[in-house]
Write a protein that holds these residues in place. Sequence first.
Motif, short mmCIF file in Angstrom:
data_model
loop_
_atom_site.label_atom_id
_atom_site.label_comp_id
_atom_site.label_asym_id
_atom_site.label_seq_id
_atom_site.Cartn_x
_atom_site.Cartn_y
_atom_site.Cartn_z
N VAL A 18 19.49 34.14 -33.51
CA VAL A 18 19.80 32.82 -33.12
C VAL A 18 20.22 31.98 -32.55
O VAL A 18 20.21 31.51 -31.25
N ARG A 19 22.07 32.90 -31.96
CA ARG A 19 22.51 32.80 -30.58
C ARG A 19 22.23 33.55 -29.04
O ARG A 19 21.85 32.92 -28.54
N ASP A 20 21.61 34.26 -29.66
CA ASP A 20 21.52 35.28 -28.22
C ASP A 20 19.89 34.61 -27.72
O ASP A 20 19.40 34.19 -27.04
N VAL A 21 19.02 34.62 -28.50
CA VAL A 21 17.68 33.57 -28.32
C VAL A 21 17.49 31.78 -27.98
O VAL A 21 17.81 31.56 -26.82
N LEU A 22 18.64 31.57 -28.97
CA LEU A 22 19.52 30.00 -27.74
C LEU A 22 20.20 30.18 -26.18
O LEU A 22 19.34 29.51 -25.67
N LEU A 23 20.80 31.46 -25.97
CA LEU A 23 21.64 31.80 -25.41
C LEU A 23 19.83 31.30 -24.04
O LEU A 23 20.22 31.24 -22.57
N LEU A 24 19.39 32.55 -23.88
CA LEU A 24 18.40 33.26 -23.31
C LEU A 24 16.89 32.40 -23.01
O LEU A 24 16.93 31.76 -21.27
N GLY A 25 17.14 31.28 -24.13
CA GLY A 25 15.98 30.30 -23.88
C GLY A 25 16.35 29.06 -22.76
O GLY A 25 15.71 28.39 -21.72
N HIS A 26 17.38 29.16 -23.01
CA HIS A 26 18.73 27.12 -22.36
C HIS A 26 18.48 27.97 -20.98
O HIS A 26 18.64 27.44 -19.95
#
Length: 274
Positions: free
Chosen positions: A208-216
């Motif tokens: 989840v953290r990696d997805v949030l970082l990439l998306g933002h």
Amino acid sequence: MLLKEYRICMPLSVEEYRIGQLYMISKHSHEQSDRGEGVEVVQNEPFEDPNHGQGQFTEKRVYLNSKLPGWAQAVVPKIFYVTEKAWNYYPYTITEYTCSFLPKFSIHIETKYEDNNGCNDNIFGSDVKDQEREVCFVDIAYDEIPERYYKDSEDLRYFKSTKTSRGMLPEGWRDSQHPVMCSYKLVTVKFEVWGLQTRVEQFVHKVVRDVLLLGHRQAFAWVDEWIDMTLDDVREYERQMHEKTNIKVCHEQQEHSTANPSSLDIQIHDKAST
């Protein structure tokens, strides 16, 4: 159950990010839809809630078997999907993830957006404040991103927007940047299986953290592509990308099912063809 609150600041206003978020999700979903994996949009329509008012409801199927760690792939069918349901009452959203193969697994994400640098410690109310949770600040410019996702053009330490003149982001930028906003995300992960609960919940939070970082990161790196769009413009872009992505994902899924008869017990709903 493992509860964490993520705070992701952006060099944008909350109103600007409303457009950028929709653009980023649509473009990112299409880019990630390869080899029959990716995001299939099942439903996307207006929705009205008695408490939150007018919003948008979206249901998606996220195919991601090859992205699982080896120990998880060993026990998961070759074709499986996670169901994502999202209620968007911007600047407040609710997102839920479930998997029919893992009935005791779920992710619940409650999101609020504010024009500040992540300083609101009570944004989710006093009830949440008293719960045991870890607060994690995510820096879109300086936090390490998995190597497979890294692109020079999306490195926000060196990226500068042509249309907004924002960037390059120096260390400590969220305390000096104007405008600045924050995505506050309260993420609850549940996997109630004895012996695996802690390991799986920790792994899911890392994903989840990696997805949030990439998306933002991508939302700002692509700012010159969407900053001139209206809400109607980005909804039309969203519709077009959903159609393309559905065709791409469903076609690959059907080919895989034909080549592997044992997978036919998993129903593939071809929304695009209907």
